[in-house]
Design a protein around this motif. Structure first.
Motif, PDB file in Angstrom:
ATOM      1  N   GLU A 149       0.838  -1.197   0.000  1.00 16.63           N
ATOM      2  CA  GLU A 149       0.000   0.000   0.000  1.00 16.63           C
ATOM      3  C   GLU A 149       0.875   1.249   0.000  1.00 16.63           C
ATOM      4  OE1 GLU A 149      -3.829  -1.812   2.450  1.00 16.63           O
ATOM      5  OE2 GLU A 149      -2.494  -0.360   3.431  1.00 16.63           O
ATOM      6  N   ALA A 150       0.340   2.318  -0.605  1.00 15.74           N
ATOM      7  CA  ALA A 150       1.131   3.548  -0.694  1.00 15.74           C
ATOM      8  C   ALA A 150       0.232   4.772  -0.780  1.00 15.74           C
ATOM      9  CB  ALA A 150       2.052   3.494  -1.914  1.00 15.74           C
ATOM     10  N   VAL A 151       0.846   5.937  -0.597  1.00 14.86           N
ATOM     11  CA  VAL A 151       0.201   7.221  -0.851  1.00 14.86           C
ATOM     12  C   VAL A 151       1.124   8.056  -1.722  1.00 14.86           C
ATOM     13  CG1 VAL A 151      -1.116   7.233   1.298  1.00 14.86           C
ATOM     14  CG2 VAL A 151       1.145   8.319   1.239  1.00 14.86           C
ATOM     15  N   ILE A 152       0.528   8.975  -2.446  1.00 15.81           N
ATOM     16  CA  ILE A 152       1.274   9.976  -3.217  1.00 15.81           C
ATOM     17  C   ILE A 152       1.024  11.326  -2.559  1.00 15.81           C
ATOM     18  CG2 ILE A 152       1.372  11.241  -5.403  1.00 15.81           C
ATOM     19  CD1 ILE A 152       0.620   8.616  -6.804  1.00 15.81           C
ATOM     20  N   VAL A 153       2.076  12.080  -2.332  1.00 18.92           N
ATOM     21  CA  VAL A 153       1.950  13.416  -1.751  1.00 18.92           C
ATOM     22  C   VAL A 153       2.343  14.456  -2.801  1.00 18.92           C
ATOM     23  CG1 VAL A 153       2.692  14.974   0.081  1.00 18.92           C
ATOM     24  CG2 VAL A 153       2.450  12.523   0.552  1.00 18.92           C
ATOM     25  N   ASP A 154       1.439  15.383  -3.083  1.00 19.48           N
ATOM     26  CA  ASP A 154       1.673  16.484  -4.028  1.00 19.48           C
ATOM     27  C   ASP A 154       2.233  16.005  -5.371  1.00 19.48           C
ATOM     28  OD1 ASP A 154       0.733  18.238  -2.130  1.00 19.48           O
ATOM     29  OD2 ASP A 154       2.692  19.003  -1.540  1.00 19.48           O
ATOM     30  N   HIS A 213      -2.385  25.042  -3.595  1.00 21.59           N
ATOM     31  CA  HIS A 213      -1.758  25.797  -4.680  1.00 21.59           C
ATOM     32  C   HIS A 213      -1.546  24.902  -5.905  1.00 21.59           C
ATOM     33  CE1 HIS A 213      -0.104  29.142  -1.824  1.00 21.59           C
ATOM     34  NE2 HIS A 213      -1.412  29.164  -1.980  1.00 21.59           N
ATOM     35  N   TYR A 214      -1.741  25.512  -7.042  1.00 25.04           N
ATOM     36  CA  TYR A 214      -1.807  24.804  -8.328  1.00 25.04           C
ATOM     37  C   TYR A 214      -0.602  23.920  -8.598  1.00 25.04           C
ATOM     38  CZ  TYR A 214      -1.969  24.405 -13.467  1.00 25.04           C
ATOM     39  OH  TYR A 214      -1.975  23.930 -14.758  1.00 25.04           O
ATOM     40  N   ASP A 215       0.575  24.396  -8.231  1.00 26.89           N
ATOM     41  CA  ASP A 215       1.779  23.619  -8.553  1.00 26.89           C
ATOM     42  C   ASP A 215       1.886  22.333  -7.733  1.00 26.89           C
ATOM     43  OD1 ASP A 215       2.201  25.306  -6.332  1.00 26.89           O
ATOM     44  OD2 ASP A 215       4.367  25.237  -6.579  1.00 26.89           O
ATOM     45  N   LEU A 248      -1.097  17.849  10.507  1.00 31.30           N
ATOM     46  CA  LEU A 248      -1.032  18.983  11.421  1.00 31.30           C
ATOM     47  C   LEU A 248      -1.384  20.234  10.616  1.00 31.30           C
ATOM     48  CD1 LEU A 248      -0.207  19.565  14.399  1.00 31.30           C
ATOM     49  CD2 LEU A 248       2.054  20.161  13.534  1.00 31.30           C
ATOM     50  N   HIS A 249      -2.454  20.912  11.025  1.00 32.46           N
ATOM     51  CA  HIS A 249      -2.890  22.109  10.307  1.00 32.46           C
ATOM     52  C   HIS A 249      -1.935  23.263  10.591  1.00 32.46           C
ATOM     53  CE1 HIS A 249      -6.095  25.406   9.568  1.00 32.46           C
ATOM     54  NE2 HIS A 249      -5.547  25.048   8.420  1.00 32.46           N
ATOM     55  N   THR A 250      -1.339  23.812   9.520  1.00 33.40           N
ATOM     56  CA  THR A 250      -0.327  24.865   9.665  1.00 33.40           C
ATOM     57  C   THR A 250      -0.649  26.033   8.728  1.00 33.40           C
ATOM     58  OG1 THR A 250       1.054  23.648   8.071  1.00 33.40           O
ATOM     59  CG2 THR A 250       1.524  23.332  10.414  1.00 33.40           C
ATOM     60  N   PRO A 251      -1.700  26.795   9.009  1.00 38.00           N
ATOM     61  CA  PRO A 251      -2.044  27.927   8.140  1.00 38.00           C
ATOM     62  C   PRO A 251      -0.978  29.009   8.165  1.00 38.00           C
ATOM     63  CG  PRO A 251      -3.312  27.999  10.174  1.00 38.00           C
ATOM     64  CD  PRO A 251      -2.583  26.687  10.174  1.00 38.00           C
ATOM     65  N   GLY A 252      -0.933  29.773   7.093  1.00 33.06           N
ATOM     66  CA  GLY A 252       0.037  30.869   6.969  1.00 33.06           C
ATOM     67  C   GLY A 252       0.341  31.096   5.513  1.00 33.06           C
ATOM     68  N   HIS A 253       1.142  30.213   4.934  1.00 29.04           N
ATOM     69  CA  HIS A 253       1.410  30.286   3.495  1.00 29.04           C
ATOM     70  C   HIS A 253       0.105  30.170   2.725  1.00 29.04           C
ATOM     71  CE1 HIS A 253       3.433  29.765  -0.334  1.00 29.04           C
ATOM     72  NE2 HIS A 253       2.799  28.623  -0.508  1.00 29.04           N
ATOM     73  N   SER A 254      -0.769  29.296   3.177  1.00 28.98           N
ATOM     74  CA  SER A 254      -2.150  29.218   2.711  1.00 28.98           C
ATOM     75  C   SER A 254      -3.003  28.820   3.907  1.00 28.98           C
ATOM     76  CB  SER A 254      -2.309  28.195   1.576  1.00 28.98           C
ATOM     77  OG  SER A 254      -2.117  26.878   2.051  1.00 28.98           O
ATOM     78  N   GLU A 255      -4.267  29.155   3.859  1.00 30.09           N
ATOM     79  CA  GLU A 255      -5.149  28.865   4.991  1.00 30.09           C
ATOM     80  C   GLU A 255      -5.353  27.369   5.178  1.00 30.09           C
ATOM     81  OE1 GLU A 255      -7.217  29.643   8.355  1.00 30.09           O
ATOM     82  OE2 GLU A 255      -6.134  31.109   7.120  1.00 30.09           O
ATOM     83  N   ASP A 256      -5.246  26.605   4.081  1.00 27.13           N
ATOM     84  CA  ASP A 256      -5.538  25.166   4.137  1.00 27.13           C
ATOM     85  C   ASP A 256      -4.275  24.303   4.240  1.00 27.13           C
ATOM     86  OD1 ASP A 256      -4.501  25.463   1.585  1.00 27.13           O
ATOM     87  OD2 ASP A 256      -6.241  24.643   0.541  1.00 27.13           O
ATOM     88  N   LEU A 308       6.761  15.836   6.326  1.00 24.57           N
ATOM     89  CA  LEU A 308       6.543  16.422   5.004  1.00 24.57           C
ATOM     90  C   LEU A 308       5.982  17.824   5.197  1.00 24.57           C
ATOM     91  CD1 LEU A 308       4.910  13.150   3.869  1.00 24.57           C
ATOM     92  CD2 LEU A 308       6.895  14.063   2.697  1.00 24.57           C
ATOM     93  N   THR A 309       6.737  18.841   4.774  1.00 22.97           N
ATOM     94  CA  THR A 309       6.398  20.215   5.155  1.00 22.97           C
ATOM     95  C   THR A 309       5.806  21.067   4.040  1.00 22.97           C
ATOM     96  OG1 THR A 309       8.702  20.879   4.752  1.00 22.97           O
ATOM     97  CG2 THR A 309       8.107  20.263   7.011  1.00 22.97           C
ATOM     98  N   GLY A 310       5.657  20.525   2.832  1.00 18.92           N
ATOM     99  CA  GLY A 310       5.046  21.301   1.759  1.00 18.92           C
ATOM    100  C   GLY A 310       5.718  22.644   1.573  1.00 18.92           C
TER     101      GLY A 310
END
Length: 217
Positions: free
Chosen positions: A27-32, A60-62, A108-116, A129-131
């Motif tokens: 099993e796996a996940v893909i992030v961004d 964000h789109y990218d 962990l919800h970390t708003p700032g760069h984006s609200e979501d 994973l810090t996006g």
């Protein structure tokens, strides 16, 4: 269990995507998935992994561009912050845990760069994973003082809840190396070294000069 963790160049503006899996459970996940979703899916297929979820750090789109293609190729469900306007099948909240094989990702919800914005922590392996919340030596931009304060508060929350040995895996290759640790960032990243909100604002205001002085691009 054999933990699979792949940091993948997904083009765009030096974007990183990630394939994370359990080889035993297959099993796996893909992030961004960003701009190379087919490549990440092929990596999963080559290892006979079923992709359960496509996870976005933020809308964000990218970072979300490859969602539709990755979903079509895998049938996986898209996960994002519950309040996000982005396409999603599952909306999650702060501290939600996502099970994949024998490990979990904690949001962990970390708003700032984006609200979501969300960061994802894998406790058993101390993987973070810090996006676009935290880069190596830098942080994600903010649109105004209110969002900058939210970002500062998100950093304090993250530093309080997560162990310093957590390895930092960002959403872009913007630093002097592709990964770091939370401890190293707390000791070298000018933004995380700020001792108060006022100092945090000062670093933001002086960032162009700091970046030039530190040889950052």
């Amino acid at each position: 269990m054999q933990f699979i963790f792949e940091q993948i160049d997904t083009a765009g503006d030096r974007n990183f995507g990630y394939l994370i899996g359990d080889r035993k459970a297959k099993e796996a996940v893909i992030v961004d998935p960003s701009f190379r979703p087919e490549f990440i899916v092929r990596r999963a297929e080559a290892q006979e992994l079923k992709v359960l979820f496509i996870i976005n750090t933020h809308s964000h789109y990218d970072h979300t561009f490859g969602n539709t293609i990755a979903k079509r190729l895998t049938g996986a469900e898209i996960i994002a912050w519950q309040g996000s306007d982005s396409q999603k099948d599952i909306g999650i909240k702060d501290l939600t845990q996502i099970a994949v094989g024998d490990f979990t990702l904690q949001a962990l919800h970390t708003p700032g760069h984006s609200e979501d914005h969300l960061v994802y922590f894998i406790p058993h392996y101390n993987v973070l994973l810090t996006g676009d919340h935290l880069f190596v030596g830098k942080i994600g931009g903010t649109k105004d003082k209110e969002s900058a304060q939210k970002q500062y508060d998100s950093f304090q929350k993250m530093l309080h809840l997560l162990p310093p040995e957590a390895t930092v895996w960002p959403g872009h290759d913007y630093g002097c190396r592709p990964s770091s640790t939370l401890y190293m960032e707390s000791k070298t990243n000018p933004f995380l070294m700020a001792r108060s909100l006022e100092e945090f604002y000062e670093v933001k205001d002086a960032w162009k000069a700091i970046k030039l002085r530190n040889g950052l691009v």
